[in-house]
Design an enzyme around this catalytic site. Structure first.
Site, PDB file in Angstrom:
ATOM      1  N   LYS A  65      67.386  36.667  45.036  1.00 43.09           N
ATOM      2  CA  LYS A  65      68.677  36.510  45.719  1.00 43.09           C
ATOM      3  C   LYS A  65      69.571  35.490  45.010  1.00 43.09           C
ATOM      4  CE  LYS A  65      67.446  38.327  50.215  1.00 43.09           C
ATOM      5  NZ  LYS A  65      65.964  38.451  50.163  1.00 43.09           N
TER       6      LYS A  65
HETATM    7  C1  PLP Z   1      65.388  39.760  50.370  1.00 36.93           C
HETATM    8  C2  PLP Z   1      64.075  40.012  49.733  1.00 36.93           C
HETATM    9  C3  PLP Z   1      63.563  41.330  49.528  1.00 36.93           C
HETATM   10  C4  PLP Z   1      64.266  42.561  50.045  1.00 36.93           C
HETATM   11  O1  PLP Z   1      65.456  42.848  49.362  1.00 36.93           O
HETATM   12  P1  PLP Z   1      66.531  43.829  50.024  1.00 36.93           P
HETATM   13  O2  PLP Z   1      67.687  43.825  49.089  1.00 36.93           O
HETATM   14  O3  PLP Z   1      66.857  43.245  51.365  1.00 36.93           O
HETATM   15  O4  PLP Z   1      65.888  45.163  50.153  1.00 36.93           O
HETATM   16  C5  PLP Z   1      62.354  41.479  48.855  1.00 36.93           C
HETATM   17  N1  PLP Z   1      61.669  40.411  48.425  1.00 36.93           N
HETATM   18  C6  PLP Z   1      62.103  39.143  48.605  1.00 36.93           C
HETATM   19  C7  PLP Z   1      61.268  38.015  48.122  1.00 36.93           C
HETATM   20  C8  PLP Z   1      63.311  38.899  49.258  1.00 36.93           C
HETATM   21  O5  PLP Z   1      63.725  37.639  49.451  1.00 36.93           O
END
Ligand code: PLP
Length: 424
Positions: free
Chosen positions: A103
């Site tokens: 993210k």
């Molecule tokens: C947010 C997140 C996901 C999922 O990603 P999306 O875009 O919501 O499908 C998977 N793994 C981790 C570690 C995350 O923080």
């Protein structure tokens, strides 16, 4: 760049408006009106990450965001290495940013893009967190001029280390330990966004996770992964994406839509398997969300799914071309142990992606699974399941001894309003 609201296609906005508003009327998601194919993919693959990303995003943005190069240089300050696990399987490590999760790519690009389109107007980001999203937002906006951040969290209800990670920054990041629950924090945030006068006065913005800028940023690392594959491994490439709200896989599909030669996508979820069940049965039947080891994917109503469907519609693709699978906690632990035997340490989210990938990979395909968080971010699970004692990565260790700078008050609307207006 023009975008429309999927729920109400007559609402059209440019990139700046989409970034600033987050959502359209009726909570509708914005979607690009045109997806232009990129020219000369081979040449693009030879560029470095920032140069290539600038060309990819310029193709979407047109003449908006003139300082795109600067934005990308400030946002993408860490690599996304591809690690070989076996001859036909690679791990795309997206966790080398400041909060050790993928993210950071979307969050940091959004922060820089929001500043670039704000035209010097002051902005206050307000959000509530139960732990992880707060850290990503705080680090993404830290030091971004003209933008203040206020993050509310329930006092004593997040881990010590989580608190250290985002409550020790200071500067333009203000954190508040609220004497209450996460729901109290969320209720306060909601109240603030309902207060038109306040919203105007402080330039309130949510830095929402469905912001289109995040998806655009995430397109770039699919190209980066492909660029690192050996030439003789590029003919039938499969990406496996651990999915919660389905933003990450939407970005991958957009990469394919503008020309990245991907053979197919694998959608991997934990026991919160609304989408795999939907793809099998054609019925959308979300159940109550259950807590799992891969808690960032504990989502039963994925908010980006309408974008996936819209993309399949405009591209004339068929949803049945998506591979999907769900892995429960027992299966997650087993996948982590199998990966360790192959010489690769992964945490629950990435391991789920590997598990569904390795179950479906054909002999002539090359698989890439996305590692969305650093193993140490889920140290408790990893240590227990793999019988290890992972060292704390520097990003966390460096903060462990710092002073928590949070303010503290009761969940009172009066107090928060004054705090936001800096009248406290
Ligand atoms: C947010 C997140 C996901 C999922 O990603 P999306 O875009 O919501 O499908 C998977 N793994 C981790 C570690 C995350 O923080």
């Amino acid at each position: 760049m023009q975008l429309y609201n999927i729920k109400d296609p007559s609402e059209k906005v440019n990139f700046a408006q989409a970034v600033r508003r987050g959502l359209g009327r009726g909570q509708g998601l914005f979607f690009p009106s045109e997806i232009r194919p990129l020219e000369d993919i081979d040449a693009l693959l030879r560029d470095d990450l920032v140069t290539r990303s600038s060309k990819i995003l310029r193709n979407f943005l047109g003449d908006e965001l003139p300082d795109l190069d600067g934005v990308l240089k400030r946002a993408f300050t860490f690599p996304a290495p591809l690690a070989k696990v076996t001859d036909d399987v690679y791990a795309l490590e997206l966790f080398h940013g400041p909060t050790l999760a993928f993210k950071d790519f979307g969050g940091r690009f959004m922060a820089q893009a929001l500043q670039a389109v704000s035209g010097g107007e002051h902005i206050t980001i307000l959000t509530a967190t139960s732990g992880d999203t707060g850290a990503a937002v705080a680090h993404a906006f830290y030091g971004v001029e003209g933008i203040d951040v206020v993050i509310l969290y329930p006092k004593g209800k997040i881990s010590n280390l989580q608190e250290k990670l985002f409550c020790t920054l200071g500067g333009n990041i203000r954190t508040v330990a609220v004497n209450g629950t996460f729901d109290d924090c969320q209720a306060l945030v909601k109240r603030a966004f309902d207060d038109e006068e306040l919203k105007k006065a402080v330039g309130l913005n949510s830095a929402n996770s469905i912001n289109i800028s995040r998806l655009l940023a995430q397109i770039c690392y699919y190209f980066e992964a492909y660029a690192q594959l050996p030439e003789d491994r590029r003919s039938k490439v499969v990406f496996s994406v651990p999915s919660g709200n389905f933003g990450d896989v939407t970005a991958g599909l957009l990469a394919k839509a503008c020309g990245l030669p991907v053979s197919r996508f694998v959608i991997a979820t934990n026991a919160n398997d609304t989408v795999p069940r939907y793809l099998a049965s054609g019925r959308w039947e979300p159940r109550d969300t259950i807590p799992t080891l891969s808690n960032a994917m504990d989502v039963s109503r994925p908010n980006n799914w309408p974008r996936v469907e819209e993309l399949f519609r405009v591209m004339n693709w068929n949803l049945s071309d998506l591979t999907s699978g769900a892995v429960d906690d027992a299966g997650t632990e087993e996948a982590m142990r199998k990966l360790k035997k192959l010489g690769y340490i992964s945490e629950p989210h990435g391991s789920i992606a590997w598990s569904v990938l390795s179950d479906t990979l054909a002999p002539d395909e090359t698989g890439i699974f996305l590692c969305t968080a650093a193993p140490a971010k889920f140290k408790e699970s990893v240590d227990r399941i793999l019988d290890m004692d992972l060292p704390l990565p520097p990003a966390l260790a460096d903060r462990a001894d710092m002073k928590v700078l949070s303010d503290n008050f009761d969940p009172s609307w009066e107090l928060l309003r004054k705090y936001l207006l800096r009248q406290d």
